[in-house]
Design a protein around this motif. Structure first.
Motif, short mmCIF file in Angstrom:
data_model
loop_
_atom_site.label_atom_id
_atom_site.label_comp_id
_atom_site.label_asym_id
_atom_site.label_seq_id
_atom_site.Cartn_x
_atom_site.Cartn_y
_atom_site.Cartn_z
N SER A 126 93.68 77.34 55.94
CA SER A 126 93.60 78.79 55.68
C SER A 126 92.34 79.30 56.37
O SER A 126 91.22 78.90 56.00
CB SER A 126 93.53 79.07 54.18
OG SER A 126 94.70 78.62 53.52
N TYR A 127 92.52 80.17 57.37
CA TYR A 127 91.39 80.75 58.07
C TYR A 127 90.92 82.01 57.34
O TYR A 127 91.60 82.52 56.44
CB TYR A 127 91.76 81.08 59.51
CG TYR A 127 91.99 79.85 60.35
CD1 TYR A 127 90.91 79.10 60.82
CD2 TYR A 127 93.27 79.42 60.68
CE1 TYR A 127 91.10 77.96 61.59
CE2 TYR A 127 93.48 78.28 61.45
CZ TYR A 127 92.39 77.55 61.90
OH TYR A 127 92.59 76.43 62.65
N ASP A 128 89.75 82.50 57.74
CA ASP A 128 89.15 83.67 57.10
C ASP A 128 89.03 83.43 55.60
O ASP A 128 89.18 84.35 54.78
CB ASP A 128 89.98 84.92 57.38
CG ASP A 128 89.19 86.21 57.19
OD1 ASP A 128 87.96 86.12 57.02
OD2 ASP A 128 89.82 87.29 57.19
N SER A 129 88.73 82.19 55.25
CA SER A 129 88.63 81.79 53.84
C SER A 129 87.34 81.01 53.63
O SER A 129 87.17 79.94 54.22
CB SER A 129 89.83 80.95 53.42
OG SER A 129 91.04 81.68 53.54
N GLU A 130 86.47 81.52 52.80
CA GLU A 130 85.17 80.89 52.58
C GLU A 130 85.09 80.34 51.15
O GLU A 130 85.38 81.06 50.19
CB GLU A 130 84.04 81.88 52.81
CG GLU A 130 82.66 81.26 52.64
CD GLU A 130 81.54 82.22 52.99
OE1 GLU A 130 80.37 81.79 52.98
OE2 GLU A 130 81.84 83.40 53.28
N VAL A 131 84.71 79.08 51.04
CA VAL A 131 84.52 78.47 49.72
C VAL A 131 83.18 78.94 49.18
O VAL A 131 82.12 78.68 49.75
CB VAL A 131 84.57 76.94 49.81
CG1 VAL A 131 84.32 76.32 48.43
CG2 VAL A 131 85.93 76.49 50.34
N LEU A 132 83.21 79.64 48.05
CA LEU A 132 82.01 80.23 47.47
C LEU A 132 81.28 79.26 46.55
O LEU A 132 80.05 79.35 46.40
CB LEU A 132 82.37 81.50 46.69
CG LEU A 132 83.10 82.59 47.49
CD1 LEU A 132 83.46 83.76 46.58
CD2 LEU A 132 82.25 83.06 48.66
N GLY A 133 82.01 78.37 45.91
CA GLY A 133 81.37 77.44 44.98
C GLY A 133 82.35 76.40 44.49
O GLY A 133 83.57 76.55 44.59
N VAL A 134 81.78 75.31 43.97
CA VAL A 134 82.57 74.20 43.46
C VAL A 134 82.08 73.88 42.05
O VAL A 134 80.86 73.72 41.83
CB VAL A 134 82.44 72.95 44.35
CG1 VAL A 134 83.25 71.79 43.78
CG2 VAL A 134 82.88 73.27 45.78
N THR A 135 83.00 73.78 41.11
CA THR A 135 82.66 73.40 39.74
C THR A 135 83.63 72.33 39.27
O THR A 135 84.67 72.10 39.90
CB THR A 135 82.74 74.61 38.78
OG1 THR A 135 84.07 75.16 38.83
CG2 THR A 135 81.73 75.68 39.16
N LEU A 136 83.26 71.68 38.18
CA LEU A 136 84.15 70.68 37.59
C LEU A 136 85.00 71.36 36.53
O LEU A 136 84.48 72.11 35.69
CB LEU A 136 83.34 69.55 36.96
CG LEU A 136 84.13 68.35 36.45
CD1 LEU A 136 84.82 67.62 37.59
CD2 LEU A 136 83.22 67.39 35.69
N ALA A 137 86.30 71.12 36.57
CA ALA A 137 87.19 71.72 35.59
C ALA A 137 86.72 71.35 34.18
O ALA A 137 86.43 70.18 33.91
CB ALA A 137 88.62 71.25 35.82
#
Length: 452
Positions: A125-136
Motif C-alpha cells: 500500500s503506497y501513500d501509507s505511513e505507519v504512525l506507531g506500533v503497539t502490542l494488542a
C-alpha cells in the motif's frame, strides 16, 4: 478454528524499498510456501509510488556493486526476479552483455527495482505511513498476541489498524544536516537534489556550492559543472581532496555474506578491525573514475585560465545566512585558519545519512527490547530485536544494525541473503512458537505491569 487468522498478518513490512522488496520475494519463494503454507504478508510505503534515491538518479552514474548483487541472485540464482531475467524480458540482455561491464547505471537499476516491485502491487500500500506500533492488549481466540500498527492512508485521508505477528522495519537512512545549517530555499540535502534543482531556472544559478567529501558530493559537483556551463561550482571538501574507494577484490570480501558471521560472532577487537581497516570501502570515499573526471576538468581549466570548478579543501561550513537574493556561507579553512565568506545561489549538503532507529516507531513496545551497555539495541543474528522471553512477536530491522552485523547493515551488497534469512526466521519461529503462545499470555501481562 481461530478466526484471527484472517485478520492478522504473519509479517508486515514498514517501508518498501529494496530491503523489504527482497523480503517479499523471499517469503514468496520459501520452500514452505510450496507445501501449502503461504505466509500472509503486507507492506506499507509512505511514498506515492516505488522510489529508491530518486533525487540521485543522475545521468550516467553507475551502481557501485555488481549487477549480480541484485535482490535475489546470491540467495536464489534461479529466481525469476533476477536482474538478468529483467534484462531478458526487457530485450536488452545481449546489449548489456556487449557493454562488458558489471555495473549498470543507477537509472537502469532503478527501473529493475520498479519492474520487480510491480509484481507485488497486491501486497503493498503506497501513500501509507505507519504512525506507531503497539502490542494488542488482549490475546485473540487462540491466545496469540500480536502487534497493532496504526497506518495513515493519504489516498483516503484516514487511518486504519493492521495486525501483525512480525514486523520488518526498513524505513531507510535519515538525511544528516550539519547542526549549524538548516535546509530551505536554495539549501538542499543531496536526497532532495534533482527535485529541487528542477524547480530553479538555471540562469539564476551563477554560484553553486556542494558540501561533502563522499560519492554523492563528487557526483553532484561533476553534474553541476557539466550542466551549468555559466556557473561557478565550489566543492567544499572536509578532507584534503577526495579519497578513493577501495573496491579491490580482497577488500570487497568485507561485503560477502560470510563476513556478517565473522563480524557478529567476532570479538570487540574483530569488529574494531573491520571498521579501522575497511571503512574506506564505503564511507566518505569516491569512485576512481569520478575523481579522475573532476581532476581532468579542473586541470583543463588551469590550462585555459577560465576557472569555474573550485575545490576548497580542508574546509568547514561555520554558518549560512540569507544575504538578499543569495545565501552567504561562512567557511573556515583548516589550512590557514582563516574564515572567508562566499555568496552562493544554491548550497547542496551532501553530508551523508544517519542510521534509522525504530525507537519512536515502536513506542511502548520498546520496554521489551534489550540494549547493550552503550544503549544500542541488542539484535539477534537473524536481524530480530532481542526482547523479553514473554514478548510474543518479532521485530526485524533492515538497517540500524551496523554495531552488530557490520558494514552491510543497510547496503544492497547483502540484501538478497539478508531478506532470505529474515524470511526463514519469520517462518521457522512462527511455527515453533505457536504451541507456547498460550503459556506466554500471563507473562506478557506481567511485563506490561512492570513497564507501567
Amino acid at each position: 478454528m481461530c478466526t484471527c487468522k484472517s485478520d492478522v498478518y504473519d509479517v508486515v513490512g514498514i517501508g518498501f524499498g529494496p530491503s523489504n522488496l527482497s523480503l517479499a520475494i523471499a517469503l514468496g519463494e520459501h520452500q514452505g510456501n510450496r507445501a501449502g503454507h503461504p505466509v500472509k504478508a503486507a507492506f506499507f510505503e509512505r511514498q506515492q509510488s516505488f522510489g529508491w534515491h530518486r533525487n540521485m538518479l543522475l545521468p550516467e552514474t553507475t551502481m557501485q556493486i555488481s549487477f549480480m548483487k541484485d535482490l535475489v541472485t546470491f540467495r536464489n540464482p534461479r529466481s525469476r526476479f533476477s536482474f538478468v531475467n529483467y534484462l531478458h524480458e526487457s530485450g536488452r540482455l545481449t546489449q548489456f552483455c556487449n557493454n562488458q561491464d558489471f555495473f549498470p547505471t543507477r537509472q537502469e537499476f532503478h527501473r529493475y527495482l520498479e519492474w520487480v516491485g510491480s509484481s507485488f502491487d497486491d501486497q503493498v500500500s503506497y501513500d501509507s505511513e505507519v504512525l506507531g506500533v503497539t502490542l494488542a492488549p488482549e490475546p485473540c481466540e487462540c491466545a496469540q498476541r500480536y502487534l497493532k500498527l496504526e497506518i495513515s492512508n493519504g489516498a483516503i485521508g484516514a487511518t486504519e489498524i493492521v495486525n501483525a505477528r512480525n514486523i520488518s522495519i526498513s524505513t531507510g537512512l535519515v538525511p544528516k544536516v550539519p547542526d549549524n545549517v538548516a535546509t530551505g530555499d536554495r539549501i538542499w540535502h543531496s536526497s532532495q537534489f534533482l527535485e529541487k534543482l528542477r524547480d530553479v531556472d538555471p540562469a539564476d544559478l551563477r554560484n553553486v556550492a556542494v558540501v561533502g567529501g563522499g560519492q554523492s558530493a563528487a557526483e553532484i559537483a561533476r553534474y553541476l559543472h557539466a550542466t551549468l556551463p555559466e556557473a561557478q561550482i565550489y566543492a567544499i571538501v572536509p578532507s584534503y581532496g577526495y579519497s578513493v574507494a577501495d573496491d579491490t577484490p580482497f577488500a570487497n570480501q568485507v561485503f560477502d555474506p560470510e563476513a556478517v558471521d565473522d563480524y557478529y560472532f567476532g570479538s570487540d577487537e574483530t569488529r574494531d578491525a573491520f571498521w579501522r581497516y575497511h571503512r574506506n570501502t564505503n564511507y566518505s570515499v569516491v569512485d576512481d573514475d569520478i575523481i579522475r573526471d573532476l581532476h581532468r576538468a579542473s586541470y583543463a581549466e588551469q590550462v585555459t585560465g577560465e576557472r569555474r570548478l573550485h575545490f576548497l579543501n580542508l574546509t568547514r561550513v561555520r554558518a549560512v545566512t540569507r544575504n538578499g537574493a543569495t545565501n552567504r556561507v561562512s567557511l573556515h579553512s583548516l589550512i590557514d585558519r582563516e574564515t572567508r565568506e562566499l555568496d552562493i545561489d544554491a548550497l547542496v549538503l551532501a553530508t551523508g545519512y544517519t542510521e534509522m532507529t525504530p525507537t519512536g516507531l515502536i513506542g511502548d513496545v520498546d520496554h521489551f527490547c534489550h540494549r547493550d551497555p552503550e544503549g544500542r539495541y541488542r539484535i539477534e543474528r537473524d536481524y530480530r530485536l532481542m526482547t523479553d522471553p514473554e514478548f510474543p512477536c518479532g521485530i526485524y530491522l533492515q538497517g540500524g544494525t551496523e554495531h552488530t552485523h557490520g558494514l552491510t547493515s543497510s547496503l544492497l551488497s547483502n540484501v538478497a541473503v539478508r531478506g532470505g534469512e529474515i524470511a526463514d526466521s519469520v517462518i521457522t519461529r512462527t511455527r515453533a512458537d505457536a504451541p507456547t503462545m498460550q503459556r506466554s499470555t500471563r507473562r506478557i501481562e506481567q511485563a506490561w505491569e512492570r513497564a507501567g
